[in-house]
Design a protein around this motif. Sequence first.
Motif, mmCIF file in Angstrom:
data_model
loop_
_atom_site.group_PDB
_atom_site.id
_atom_site.type_symbol
_atom_site.label_atom_id
_atom_site.label_comp_id
_atom_site.label_asym_id
_atom_site.label_seq_id
_atom_site.Cartn_x
_atom_site.Cartn_y
_atom_site.Cartn_z
ATOM 1 N N LEU A 203 -9.389 -0.253 2.240
ATOM 2 C CA LEU A 203 -8.297 0.718 2.360
ATOM 3 C C LEU A 203 -8.236 1.342 3.744
ATOM 4 C CD1 LEU A 203 -8.562 2.674 -1.029
ATOM 5 C CD2 LEU A 203 -6.683 1.195 -0.300
ATOM 6 N N ARG A 204 -9.398 1.480 4.378
ATOM 7 C CA ARG A 204 -9.451 2.209 5.650
ATOM 8 C C ARG A 204 -8.495 1.626 6.688
ATOM 9 N NH1 ARG A 204 -13.791 5.733 6.149
ATOM 10 N NH2 ARG A 204 -13.606 5.686 8.412
ATOM 11 N N ALA A 205 -8.299 0.319 6.642
ATOM 12 C CA ALA A 205 -7.441 -0.322 7.641
ATOM 13 C C ALA A 205 -5.995 0.117 7.507
ATOM 14 C CB ALA A 205 -7.536 -1.843 7.500
ATOM 15 N N ALA B 192 1.867 6.069 3.363
ATOM 16 C CA ALA B 192 2.442 4.726 3.476
ATOM 17 C C ALA B 192 2.144 3.873 2.247
ATOM 18 C CB ALA B 192 1.913 4.025 4.727
ATOM 19 N N PHE B 193 1.278 4.355 1.357
ATOM 20 C CA PHE B 193 1.006 3.615 0.123
ATOM 21 C C PHE B 193 2.162 3.803 -0.856
ATOM 22 C CE2 PHE B 193 -3.140 4.050 2.020
ATOM 23 C CZ PHE B 193 -3.752 2.835 1.758
ATOM 24 N N THR C 237 2.728 0.036 2.949
ATOM 25 C CA THR C 237 1.642 -0.719 3.578
ATOM 26 C C THR C 237 1.758 -2.213 3.256
ATOM 27 O OG1 THR C 237 0.185 -0.481 1.667
ATOM 28 C CG2 THR C 237 0.045 1.218 3.353
ATOM 29 N N PRO C 238 1.277 -3.071 4.164
ATOM 30 C CA PRO C 238 1.361 -4.518 3.919
ATOM 31 C C PRO C 238 0.716 -4.955 2.607
ATOM 32 C CG PRO C 238 0.817 -4.098 6.211
ATOM 33 C CD PRO C 238 0.771 -2.766 5.513
ATOM 34 N N PHE C 239 -0.411 -4.347 2.234
ATOM 35 C CA PHE C 239 -1.060 -4.760 0.985
ATOM 36 C C PHE C 239 -0.157 -4.476 -0.210
ATOM 37 C CE2 PHE C 239 -3.458 -3.731 -2.853
ATOM 38 C CZ PHE C 239 -4.069 -4.950 -3.078
ATOM 39 N N GLU D 244 1.383 -7.093 -2.843
ATOM 40 C CA GLU D 244 1.036 -6.983 -4.260
ATOM 41 C C GLU D 244 2.284 -6.849 -5.127
ATOM 42 O OE1 GLU D 244 -1.129 -3.744 -7.198
ATOM 43 O OE2 GLU D 244 -1.825 -3.913 -5.120
ATOM 44 N N PHE D 245 3.178 -5.939 -4.746
ATOM 45 C CA PHE D 245 4.373 -5.728 -5.557
ATOM 46 C C PHE D 245 5.348 -6.899 -5.429
ATOM 47 C CE2 PHE D 245 3.399 -0.991 -5.071
ATOM 48 C CZ PHE D 245 2.807 -0.915 -6.326
#
Length: 287
Positions: free
Chosen positions: A177-179, A244-245, A138-140, A144-145
């Motif tokens: 998170l829902r997005a 996807a996380f 996921t983009p987030f 983050e990483f």
Amino acid sequence: MGKHVRTADGRLLLAEEWGNPAGTPVLLLHGTPGSRLGTALPDLPERRPDLRFFAYDRPGYGGSDRHPGRRVADAAQDAAAVADALGVDRFAVVGRSGGAPHALACAALLPERVPAAAALVSIAPRDAAGLDWFGGMTPFNVREFGLAAEAPELLDADLATRAAAIREDPERLVEDLRAELSDHDLPIVSDPAVRATLLRTYREALGTTHHGWTDDSLAFTRPWGFDVSAITTPVLLWHGLDDAFSPPDHTRWLAATIPNATLELVPDAGHFAAQYALPSVLDRLLR
């Protein structure tokens, strides 16, 4: 209320135990961000009345002191300290999401105390040979990483802002998170029991500081401090194929690398399906 445990280097960890005091001990390791209060759904003791569960807040979360510069490997000695304080000798370990690499650390570094371990929706080491580490993520998590690896100070500032917003309104993180949730994860996060558990753990985890979140992210993207290929303890690896996380290829890589690994890939399941999978994972792990 929990119990404070002092580690050999003087830090305090906040631990919790529940279930059957005379049952088989199982350590549950929470996700990222998370706390000891978010390791399982409330009905687990009823479904497994033969088990004694325990958990603790990783350093920097909830009621546990921060351990700056901690590695994934450091979870083994923290887990051992908690087990010692609770009078537990041998124990199975189950880690979900951010807890999964730490469960692998316990399997690798406490083989005489951990007869079996499970890693649900885990990531692989950042230096995993041949793995497209960010592929399908996921983009987030990519952001983050990426910051953890390239700009730790920006990561810390970013997570401090997010944690402050979540502290005021824990539902903020669930809604954020829902997005990025898959169609299979959306109904799970809408389940009142799952939602209540998530809100409880986020409220506890980030109640005073964001440091646990930062330090988890840094630990995941740096050398873990142990070689997963040297794990001799039997390990069960569980992953939903619509995650996807933590992309399933991470668990495929772990399964190909850990000698005594059993792989379970589940179709039509996302990241949060691991919440529902825990009872069946325990069945197989302790069989």
